[in-house]
Design an enzyme around this catalytic site. Structure first.
Site, PDB file in Angstrom:
ATOM      1  N   GLU A   1       5.325   2.000 -16.426  1.00 51.16           N
ATOM      2  CA  GLU A   1       5.812   1.316 -15.217  1.00 51.16           C
ATOM      3  C   GLU A   1       5.070   0.003 -14.951  1.00 51.16           C
ATOM      4  OE1 GLU A   1       6.926   4.048 -11.823  1.00 51.16           O
ATOM      5  OE2 GLU A   1       5.678   5.408 -12.988  1.00 51.16           O
TER       6      GLU A   1
ATOM      7  N   SER B   1       9.828   6.377 -11.876  1.00 54.15           N
ATOM      8  CA  SER B   1      10.865   5.346 -11.976  1.00 54.15           C
ATOM      9  C   SER B   1      12.047   5.755 -12.855  1.00 54.15           C
ATOM     10  CB  SER B   1      10.269   4.029 -12.513  1.00 54.15           C
ATOM     11  OG  SER B   1       9.376   3.492 -11.585  1.00 54.15           O
TER      12      SER B   1
ATOM     13  N   ARG C   1       5.904   8.554  -0.568  1.00 56.05           N
ATOM     14  CA  ARG C   1       7.363   8.561  -0.366  1.00 56.05           C
ATOM     15  C   ARG C   1       7.944   9.723  -1.146  1.00 56.05           C
ATOM     16  NH1 ARG C   1       9.492   5.103  -3.799  1.00 56.05           N
ATOM     17  NH2 ARG C   1      10.782   6.741  -4.677  1.00 56.05           N
TER      18      ARG C   1
ATOM     19  N   ASN D   1       5.851  10.382  -4.409  1.00 56.55           N
ATOM     20  CA  ASN D   1       5.145   9.258  -5.029  1.00 56.55           C
ATOM     21  C   ASN D   1       3.978   8.854  -4.136  1.00 56.55           C
ATOM     22  OD1 ASN D   1       7.219   8.507  -7.228  1.00 56.55           O
ATOM     23  ND2 ASN D   1       8.443   8.604  -5.364  1.00 56.55           N
TER      24      ASN D   1
ATOM     25  N   GLY E   1       6.549   2.008  -4.808  1.00 57.23           N
ATOM     26  CA  GLY E   1       6.844   0.619  -5.129  1.00 57.23           C
ATOM     27  C   GLY E   1       6.794  -0.277  -3.903  1.00 57.23           C
TER      28      GLY E   1
END
Length: 323
Positions: free
Chosen positions: A29, A157, A266, A284, A288
């Site tokens: 990522e 992701s 999240r 997560n 992001g």
């Protein structure tokens, strides 16, 4: 709960000291991390924070000490950044960092360990099987039923993820996942609406932010659609029934606390079409922060700008073992 509004106390940016924004790294990522970290760095600098970029793929972490760093904003994603390893190094260096500590980061990165804990605690998560071969993947399809999701146990992701509807697809799906991780997770597919819900710690209390409903082209919320197209619709407010949104927020808060997370996170949640039952997919701990990212979108709906969010997260930096 769904109408949450964040009233964060004003922060003296001078008190935050010299700040390293960690981004890039060596995981699959990396590309996303570079986008996240660039956004965070620009936001912090715009607010007067003495922040600079630090890529652990290019410099050893011990150089943070020589740089006189007071705290780190972790904008790394995936292994080597979100899995407890960087967190452990920063613990040893005595430099406070954003997000969850060593154990919670490590567990949350491992989807199977996460699911085991959630299941033990009575939280709803889709049925699964761990597999180590194509034959085991085929057996999992029989046990779980079609469609089935096949993905690496420790990746994010949507990297290496496949949706399998027939046994003939198992070999390719297993190979796609196994090239990223020897541990492959086969998971029951939940047909329904895709949502995500961030959690933010404000003055010591974890708050579930507004839920975002994700409407992807053909239901395909993959790596490309997540970061590089504008085809996906993100609904925030979610337009879900208020009780339904509140239930998702309640489950996500429990999921966050059960793993011992802190700072922010999240969680992704599917709402099963047949009975509107929410199912936790994963959480997560270093979400992001790109132009397409969802935590900033939800935070904005709760009254926090991207810049305010970045400063708030940075101010929450801490250690598992305070000096």
């Amino acid at each position: 709960m769904s109408n949450v509004h964040v009233n964060a106390s004003p922060i003296d940016v001078a008190s935050l000291g010299r700040v390293a924004v960690l981004f890039g790294g060596t995981s699959a990522e990396r590309e996303v991390s570079l986008m996240s970290g660039s956004g965070v760095l620009k936001a912090l600098q715009s607010q007067g924070v003495d922040a600079f970029a630090f890529d652990p793929a290019e410099r050893p972490l011990q150089e943070l000490k020589a740089e006189g760093v007071s705290r780190c904003f972790i904008a790394l994603h995936g292994r080597g950044g979100e899995d407890g390893t960087v967190q452990g190094a920063l613990e040893l260096l005595g430099i406070p960092y954003t997000g969850s500590g060593v154990m919670a980061s490590s567990i949350a990165m491992d989807k199977v360990m996460t699911k085991r804990i959630w299941r033990f605690e009575g939280l709803p998560t889709p049925d699964w099987r761990m597999v180590g071969s194509v034959a085991e993947c085929e057996h999992a399809l029989v046990a779980l039923g079609a469609p089935m999701i096949v993905k690496p146990a420790r990746e994010g992701s949507s990297i290496g993820l496949s949706k399998v509807t027939d046994v003939s697809q198992c070999a390719a799906a297993y190979a796609a996942a196994a090239q990223h991780d020897p541990e492959v997770l086969c998971e029951q597919f939940i047909e329904g609406e895709e949502t995500t819900c961030p959690v933010l710690t404000v003055e010591g209390e974890a708050l579930a932010l507004p839920v975002i409903r994700i409407v992807a082209p053909g239901g395909n919320y993959d790596y490309q659609n997540k970061y590089f197209t504008d085809e996906v619709k993100y609904l925030c407010p979610s337009q879900l029934d208020a009780d339904e949104e509140a239930e998702i927020q309640r489950q996500v808060l429990r999921a966050f606390k059960t793993l011992g997370c802190r700072g922010w996170a999240r969680a992704d949640v599917m709402i099963r079409k047949t009975d509107r039952q929410p199912f936790l997919l994963e959480i997560n701990t270093s979400p992001g922060m790109t132009g397409h990212s969802l935590v900033p979108m939800s935070a904005k709906a709760a009254g926090l700008s991207y810049e305010q969010l970045c400063v708030h997260l940075l101010a929450s930096a801490s250690l598992d073992q305070p000096a």
